[in-house]
Design a protein around this motif. Structure first.
Motif, PDB file in Angstrom:
ATOM      1  N   PRO A 178      -1.484  -2.995  -4.552  1.00 47.35           N
ATOM      2  CA  PRO A 178      -2.637  -3.651  -4.729  1.00 47.35           C
ATOM      3  C   PRO A 178      -3.787  -2.702  -5.065  1.00 47.35           C
ATOM      4  O   PRO A 178      -4.422  -3.360  -5.877  1.00 47.35           O
ATOM      5  N   VAL A 179      -3.794  -1.570  -4.922  1.00 51.37           N
ATOM      6  CA  VAL A 179      -4.852  -0.571  -5.349  1.00 51.37           C
ATOM      7  C   VAL A 179      -4.269   0.689  -5.974  1.00 51.37           C
ATOM      8  O   VAL A 179      -3.490   1.339  -5.384  1.00 51.37           O
ATOM      9  N   VAL A 180      -4.721   0.825  -7.123  1.00 54.47           N
ATOM     10  CA  VAL A 180      -4.189   2.271  -7.541  1.00 54.47           C
ATOM     11  C   VAL A 180      -5.380   3.114  -7.825  1.00 54.47           C
ATOM     12  O   VAL A 180      -6.046   3.032  -8.770  1.00 54.47           O
ATOM     13  N   ASP A 181      -5.441   4.116  -6.653  1.00 53.53           N
ATOM     14  CA  ASP A 181      -6.539   4.856  -6.992  1.00 53.53           C
ATOM     15  C   ASP A 181      -6.001   6.335  -7.399  1.00 53.53           C
ATOM     16  O   ASP A 181      -4.902   6.480  -7.673  1.00 53.53           O
ATOM     17  N   THR A 182      -6.798   7.397  -7.329  1.00 51.69           N
ATOM     18  CA  THR A 182      -6.527   8.532  -7.740  1.00 51.69           C
ATOM     19  C   THR A 182      -5.320   9.326  -7.282  1.00 51.69           C
ATOM     20  O   THR A 182      -4.598   9.746  -7.632  1.00 51.69           O
ATOM     21  N   THR A 225      -9.308  -0.043 -14.166  1.00 53.48           N
ATOM     22  CA  THR A 225      -9.824   0.915 -13.196  1.00 53.48           C
ATOM     23  C   THR A 225      -9.162   2.120 -13.497  1.00 53.48           C
ATOM     24  O   THR A 225      -9.915   3.286 -13.309  1.00 53.48           O
ATOM     25  N   THR A 274       0.701  -1.290  -0.112  1.00 53.15           N
ATOM     26  CA  THR A 274       0.015   0.016   0.112  1.00 53.15           C
ATOM     27  C   THR A 274       0.744   1.136  -0.028  1.00 53.15           C
ATOM     28  O   THR A 274       1.683   1.287   0.558  1.00 53.15           O
ATOM     29  N   ILE A 275       0.416   2.198  -0.942  1.00 48.89           N
ATOM     30  CA  ILE A 275       1.096   3.462  -0.788  1.00 48.89           C
ATOM     31  C   ILE A 275       0.402   4.678  -0.046  1.00 48.89           C
ATOM     32  O   ILE A 275      -0.973   4.814  -0.519  1.00 48.89           O
TER      33      ILE A 275
END
Ligand code: ADP
Ligand code: MG
Lengths: 133, 277
Positions: free
Chosen positions: B202-206, B238, B169-170
């Protein structure tokens, strides 16, 4: 029929917890990896908005069943400052924090249903649903 | 300190110990039983009672240092704090009950005795909690350092080519470190191409996308080229839905492809060599 569980969002790590919860529920309901990524990303956006703009709030994840078809419902609820111009925040690129401004319009595109209600000074409630195809 | 209490404990040592061990074990749940072995539990309980009795003879300083030693040992055993503090409470209840039954506690001395008893138990509780929290704080700060070391490594894989593999996670803190290490490292290694590999994110959000775009811009400003590798298919989808435009920098779906492209950009390539049979 609904089964709900919630995560309180106060710090950045709560965002990760909310995401994890959403991913587990999506997996349980049989969503594929692409939809799992969409659902977790949507949760991440909404949870981060709570953390950034409201300071504190809740992300709740429901399992829904409609005509035997399962779905995931994300509710993001806070008692923060609220949003006065909803049309504006739904525009791509609008941000009051120097962000990309792609969060809310992005969540709308990632999910099947999207509803936002906000009362300035009172808080914001966003509900987004994704159905298993 | 009230000698009456310690004398009583000394005289009834075995009975008290027996009842204490029994009730504490009965109250313990599975989680506790898994980490607490019978033998260690019995010997530690005995040691505790001896510590209590040492109040009678030794000096106060002596007692305090023994209490400290004992607490550290218990913490190191890894027993849950609730188990230990509940155990202490149970010990108090057993001793007082027995003193009442045997008539040591009377109408007249009752108030005094209770007060002294809790005055004696309280520092013990505090000591244990102090040592527990100090141990936790130390663990957390060590893990923080360990995490920081892992958070954004920049690896020179070939001359003028460096890779930053990101795993996990970032958050904001880490995003800052990514930027710092990228810029410092790219200059130090005289990188012409910097590859950021996000296979393990795991997740690349904005927010993550924003940080990556900013990092790439900064790398470009110091004269190097930034490539984004390891975008899994679901992440690519996504990112498109979010409406994020990654066209401004080269993307490759695997680190291997990225390295090949980087070699090409720096006018090199990997070739098979014929080996004489
Ligand atoms: N829960 C909230 N409470 C108050 N304001 C919000 C909330 N969520 C979003 N906003 C407002 O909407 C804007 C757009 O949000 P978003 O699309 O997520 O983009 P970004 O977070 O990058 O600014 C934010 O800049 C903020 O002003
Ligand atoms: Mg946002």
């Amino acid at each position: 029929m609904t089964i709900q569980s919630c995560v309180t969002i106060i710090n950045e790590w709560d965002i990760v917890a909310a995401r994890q919860l959403g991913r587990n529920v999506a997996k349980e309901l049989g969503f594929g990896t692409v939809d799992q990524a969409r659902i977790t990303t949507a949760i991440s956006e909404l949870a981060r908005n709570i953390y950034l703009y409201a300071g504190k709030g809740q992300i709740c994840i429901d399992k829904l069943y409609e005509n035997g078809k399962p779905g995931v419902k994300i509710s993001a609820i806070d008692s923060g400052p609220g949003i006065s111009d909803i049309r504006q925040v739904m525009e791509d690129g609008f941000s009051t924090s120097g962000g990309l401004g792609a969060g809310l319009p992005g969540v709308k595109r990632l999910m099947d249903q999207f509803a936002i209600e906000s009362i300035p000074g009172d808080g914001t409630q966003i509900i987004a649903t994704k159905w298993l195809r | 300190m009230n000698k009456l209490i310690f004398k009583f404990i000394e005289t009834h040592k075995l009975d008290i110990l027996d009842e204490w061990i029994r009730t504490t074990k009965e109250a313990a749940d599975d989680r506790v039983l898994r980490v607490v072995s019978d033998q260690v539990f019995n010997s530690t309980s005995r040691e505790f009672v001896d510590l209590v009795i040492s109040n009678l003879n030794g000096s106060k300083d002596d007692y305090n240092s023994r209490l400290n030693e004992f607490s550290e040992k218990v913490v190191r055993l890894g027993w849950p704090l609730t188990f230990v503090s509940r155990g202490l409470h149970t010990f108090g209840v057993i001793v007082l009950d027995r003193m009442e039954q045997s008539g040591v506690i009377t109408e007249e001395n009752q108030r005094n005795l209770f007060r002294e008893f809790s005055e004696w138990m309280q520092p013990m509780n505090n000591e244990i909690i102090d040592i527990y929290s100090a141990t936790w704080e130390k663990t957390v700060s060590l893990q923080k350092i360990a995490l920081q070391e892992l958070s954004a490594p920049l690896i020179p894989v070939f001359e003028r080519i460096t890779v930053m593999p990101l795993v996990g996670t970032i958050d904001t803190e880490r995003a800052k470190q990514i930027m710092e290490n990228l810029l410092k490292g790219a200059v130090k290694h005289r990188s012409e191409v910097v590859l950021i590999d996000i296979t393990g994110v795991p997740v690349v959000d904005t927010m993550v996308a924003h940080h990556i775009i900013q990092a790439a811009d900064a790398v470009r400003l110091i004269g190097a080229k930034c490539m984004l590798c390891g975008i899994r298919p679901e992440i690519a989808q996504t990112i498109v839905s979010l409406g994020i435009d990654l066209n401004q920098f080269t993307t490759k779906n695997s680190l291997q492809k990225g390295i090949e492209a980087a070699l090409e950009l720096t006018n090199r390539k990997i070739v098979n060599v014929e080996v004489a049979k």
